[in-house]
Design an enzyme around this catalytic site. Structure first.
Site, PDB file in Angstrom:
ATOM      1  CG  ASP A 154      39.033   7.002  45.757  1.00  0.00           C
ATOM      2  OD1 ASP A 154      39.857   7.940  46.056  1.00  0.00           O
ATOM      3  OD2 ASP A 154      39.322   6.193  44.863  1.00  0.00           O
TER       4      ASP A 154
ATOM      5  CE1 TYR B 238      37.149   9.601  37.550  1.00  0.00           C
ATOM      6  CE2 TYR B 238      35.204  11.037  37.273  1.00  0.00           C
ATOM      7  CZ  TYR B 238      36.211  10.004  36.684  1.00  0.00           C
ATOM      8  OH  TYR B 238      36.074   9.648  35.393  1.00  0.00           O
TER       9      TYR B 238
ATOM     10  CG  HIS C 220      42.165  10.128  36.702  1.00  0.00           C
ATOM     11  ND1 HIS C 220      42.588   8.885  36.101  1.00  0.00           N
ATOM     12  CD2 HIS C 220      40.874   9.506  37.285  1.00  0.00           C
ATOM     13  CE1 HIS C 220      41.737   7.951  36.502  1.00  0.00           C
ATOM     14  NE2 HIS C 220      40.641   8.319  37.121  1.00  0.00           N
TER      15      HIS C 220
ATOM     16  NE  ARG D 245      31.952   9.267  30.672  1.00  0.00           N
ATOM     17  CZ  ARG D 245      32.696   8.736  31.719  1.00  0.00           C
ATOM     18  NH1 ARG D 245      32.387   7.683  32.345  1.00  0.00           N
ATOM     19  NH2 ARG D 245      33.698   9.540  32.221  1.00  0.00           N
TER      20      ARG D 245
ATOM     21  CD  GLU E   5      41.836   4.576  40.060  1.00  0.00           C
ATOM     22  OE1 GLU E   5      41.501   5.196  41.042  1.00  0.00           O
ATOM     23  OE2 GLU E   5      41.366   4.523  38.994  1.00  0.00           O
TER      24      GLU E   5
ATOM     25  CD  GLU F 250      42.758   7.730  44.704  1.00  0.00           C
ATOM     26  OE1 GLU F 250      42.253   8.213  45.605  1.00  0.00           O
ATOM     27  OE2 GLU F 250      42.184   6.845  43.646  1.00  0.00           O
TER      28      GLU F 250
ATOM     29  CG  ASP G  28      41.089   3.414  44.057  1.00  0.00           C
ATOM     30  OD1 ASP G  28      40.758   2.264  44.839  1.00  0.00           O
ATOM     31  OD2 ASP G  28      40.425   3.952  43.441  1.00  0.00           O
TER      32      ASP G  28
ATOM     33  NE  ARG H  16      42.036   1.289  35.837  1.00  0.00           N
ATOM     34  CZ  ARG H  16      41.509   2.054  36.706  1.00  0.00           C
ATOM     35  NH1 ARG H  16      40.436   2.417  36.860  1.00  0.00           N
ATOM     36  NH2 ARG H  16      42.748   2.823  37.133  1.00  0.00           N
TER      37      ARG H  16
ATOM     38  CD  GLN I 188      36.928   1.196  37.272  1.00  0.00           C
ATOM     39  OE1 GLN I 188      38.121   0.826  37.436  1.00  0.00           O
ATOM     40  NE2 GLN I 188      36.660   2.345  37.514  1.00  0.00           N
TER      41      GLN I 188
ATOM     42  CE1 TYR J  32      31.466   1.931  33.444  1.00  0.00           C
ATOM     43  CE2 TYR J  32      30.889   3.787  34.776  1.00  0.00           C
ATOM     44  CZ  TYR J  32      31.185   3.186  33.640  1.00  0.00           C
ATOM     45  OH  TYR J  32      31.160   4.089  32.284  1.00  0.00           O
TER      46      TYR J  32
ATOM     47  CE  LYS K  57      38.046   2.269  41.128  1.00  0.00           C
ATOM     48  NZ  LYS K  57      39.209   3.013  40.862  1.00  0.00           N
TER      49      LYS K  57
ATOM     50  CB  THR L 134      42.317   1.050  49.066  1.00  0.00           C
ATOM     51  OG1 THR L 134      41.309   0.483  48.447  1.00  0.00           O
ATOM     52  CG2 THR L 134      42.949   2.238  49.020  1.00  0.00           C
TER      53      THR L 134
ATOM     54  CB  THR M  47      43.695   8.583  39.215  1.00  0.00           C
ATOM     55  OG1 THR M  47      42.982   7.369  39.627  1.00  0.00           O
ATOM     56  CG2 THR M  47      44.876   8.362  38.658  1.00  0.00           C
TER      57      THR M  47
ATOM     58  CD  GLU N  55      44.689   8.619  33.704  1.00  0.00           C
ATOM     59  OE1 GLU N  55      44.706   7.885  34.858  1.00  0.00           O
ATOM     60  OE2 GLU N  55      44.629   9.620  33.529  1.00  0.00           O
TER      61      GLU N  55
END
Lengths: 437, 437
Positions: free
Chosen positions: B146, B148, B153, B162, B219, B221, B253, B257, B260, B264, B273, B277, B370, B384
């Site tokens: 997968d 990114y 996104h 962050r 997600e 995708e 996907d 959250r 995750q 992660y 995840k 899927t 995503t 989001e």
């Protein structure tokens, strides 16, 4: 010892049992009659990859033994599973069948059993010298997961790349951290490994450059092979997890440290690991490891309930890594450690892997993560052994190494030392070829 | 348009071509004669999973058409590839064969071709109504990766978790960041998805708790299917990469959250995840997408040389997500966006994936990551769309949603709108079951 073991199965572990294949009785031979690991091999006489068991300096051809009527399979099983080029279909027959084959093989190879011992013609057909056998990947691997379960390794890496005062991330002590690896590039011992190219971020440049990895490394690991899968949405309980494990191999998770450091945020290692992972060709069954079961390290804090199991779930497996530069006669032992140091057990890894509902399949490979011991000579990677290149290793053959150079051959070895016999894994080796231009 | 296309192949893309299957000529029908996506199906009349192509409201049974002599395969090919339960063996025959089958099918289904049109008995055997077909996973997936690759996104997630001022990590603009996903839990559209359990780290507690995911998300995708693999150590050049792609599916996907966010660091998402899927059942070939090729967004800085390709490598695929709560009649469209926004192209993803030497195999699935557009209604995840739950969505059927609730059915849709016809993907849907107790 597991209470589910029958007396017949316990007899296969008797330290007193000897084989009429004399080499197997050597206390330093990896393949004692107490071991009987399964693998896939071919030879110049028969180019078909098929299932074998290692014993002493020989490979027993299980397809031949089955055809000769000396190894029985249940009537409901496909009778050609030993003639197939991967162990998956054999493993899929279930633990009762693996165990039955183990019991039959052990009896057949025992010193006092004349059936095969005294049948020179059949013996001739049923064995190939290990030295003459081409060993293949033992299983077709549907999925490869790599854990990160050595506390010493996680602390060393954390201290080097993050903060020595908070080397261990808070989630590490709560779960066996793991990630999905790349199954396609798992290769068998002896396969040459090409140094990867990739993006390198040099400290004095604003943008990355493309080039050959300069910090090529090993990771000393074991990996377990799933013997019974679970359905999607149906987690494996920690107490039941070992019933889902067929056996163990040695695993070298080759790592490109410079590529890794630049790429790994925020989704984890990718190209730095995906170019090759080497495993040893013989799968040592959990049954053969039973006498070497020991207590895992104490876990503090106590894990959440889904990660708890009673009893001993670590295994006393001595491990070592040697490095031999191109053309050198002498290999240098660069690390010695033991699998028993692992903080999280295989059972906990499998319970955690499936707790959210993820399914596993027969043949799935689950790496332990780098196995580092508590002392500087027991670290499972060059990154740690040389502290990111600061303290190069002295080689017996002359010269030093911060990381791996082209032509270097790296070999992992592992064994359980019994009283007068050894349950060993054979070599897990790979030689580095220069990067593509 | 690709210069490697023959005139015959170009004719399959002619917007004027119509089918004698009238439903296919509807400008809103996903399965125009210009599409002809491949999949695997079974039905009550024939429970064997086999290869089909979608056309209008029907599935053409390629095994039947081949047996009837209306679809030819090269003499060297196994003649039963259409009777197999996955596309892999068909795909492995190579692009010339996929293209030849496409050309033959298009001709056979074209309004002016009487062969099948006027053979009522064969028609009866050769088609199953889409509504009556059970659709299976189209390929056996050896590896799932997968990426990114949507800048919007990555910036949204970076801003939330962050630092809004440095939302994009420095490596993001230099390479298509990706990670290995879990292939075993890729399921076909329509498969119910059980809400995962896992470790949740609540802000007011020192240690994590175990429980059902509270922030279950989608997600949006696409995913491409590898049509030609590469050998270990032999990278795929960016300019050649599209020749290795068979086609595209929609991909959801599913993401937990809360699990995750706790798990992660530092190795990436795992249990958050790996529980499921979902992909759409029809693989739309790159050939069918050719008329919808558009320029990718400008890339600044210019990528390193191994990531450069001339020409247009994005595709104009309209995408939308709908949510329908349990028992509701109305579904609410919660997002609309377009695949053309993706910063990194599929060709760049594949070139990057293999540049260190990683091998790929026929059937490998590579998710785009995503797909978020530039506006708040074009984001490809609830994370989001609701800004981590702060701005719940209003549903047509009443109520609001921060994240997915039990019983909600989420559906992805995607299509390329041609002049009077549509090349669509069909639905990619999944309904959430309550977590295991």
């Amino acid at each position: 010892m597991s209470s589910t073991m029958t007396d017949e199965l316990k007899a296969t572990l008797d330290p007193q049992r000897k084989s009429w294949i004399e080499r197997a009785n050597d206390a330093q031979c990896d393949f004692a009659i107490q071991n009987l690991p399964f693998g896939v091999f071919s030879d110049t006489g028969n180019g078909n990859a098929r299932v074998g068991a290692a014993i002493g300096d020989l490979v027993a051809d299980l397809a031949v033994l089955h055809e000769a009527g000396l190894l029985r399979l249940p009537a409901s099983a496909p009778q050609d599973v030993f003639a197939r080029p991967a162990l998956n279909d054999f493993i899929s027959l279930g633990r009762d069948v693996w165990r039955s084959v183990r019991v039959q093989l052990s009896s057949l190879l025992a010193r006092e059993t004349p059936t095969l011992r005294d049948d020179a013609a059949l013996r001739q057909r049923a064995f190939v010298k290990l030295a003459d056998a081409k060993l293949h990947l033992p299983v077709q691997i549907p999925g490869y997961t790599d854990f990160y379960s050595s506390k010493e390794h996680a602390m060393n890496v954390g201290a080097m790349f993050r903060d020595p005062k908070n080397a261990l991330l808070p989630n590490w002590s709560e779960m066996p951290i793991g990630y999905n690896g790349r199954a396609s590039s798992v290769v068998v011992s002896g396969t040459p490994v090409r140094r990867p190219n990739g993006q390198l971020k040099l400290p004095d440049q604003e943008r990355p450059v493309f080039g050959a990895c300069r910090k090529l490394d090993i990771e000393l690991e074991t990996g377990f092979i799933v013997g019974r899968g679970n359905a999607l949405g149906e987690p494996i309980a920690c107490e039941d997890a070992e019933n889902h494990i067929f056996g163990i191999v040695l695993l070298n998770d080759w790592s490109a440290r410079d590529i890794q450091q630049w790429e790994y945020v925020p989704l984890g290692p990718f190209n730095s690991k995906g170019f090759a992972t080497t495993i040893s060709p013989w799968v040592v069954t959990l049954d053969a490891l039973e006498p070497f079961r020991v207590a895992q390290p104490a876990q503090e804090p106590q894990p959440l309930e889904y990660l708890r199991h009673r009893g001993d779930h670590a295994f006393d497996i001595a491990l070592e890594v040697t490095m031999r530069p191109e053309g050198a006669t002498d290999a240098t032992t660069i690390a010695r450690t033991n699998f028993r140091h692992m903080y999280w057990t295989m059972a906990q890894q499998l319970a955690h892997h499936t707790v959210a509902g993820c399914n596993t399949r027969v043949g799935d490979l689950m790496g332990s993560g780098t196995i580092s011991g508590p002392t500087p000579d027991s670290f499972g990677s060059l990154l740690e052994l040389t502290w990111n290149g600061k303290n190069p290793l002295e080689l017996k053959s002359g010269g030093t190494r911060a990381f791996i150079e082209d032509g270097d051959e790296l070999t992992l070895a592992g064994w359980c030392q019994g009283d007068g016999y050894r349950v060993g894994f054979g070599a897990c080796t790979g030689k580095i070829l220069p990067a593509l231009k």
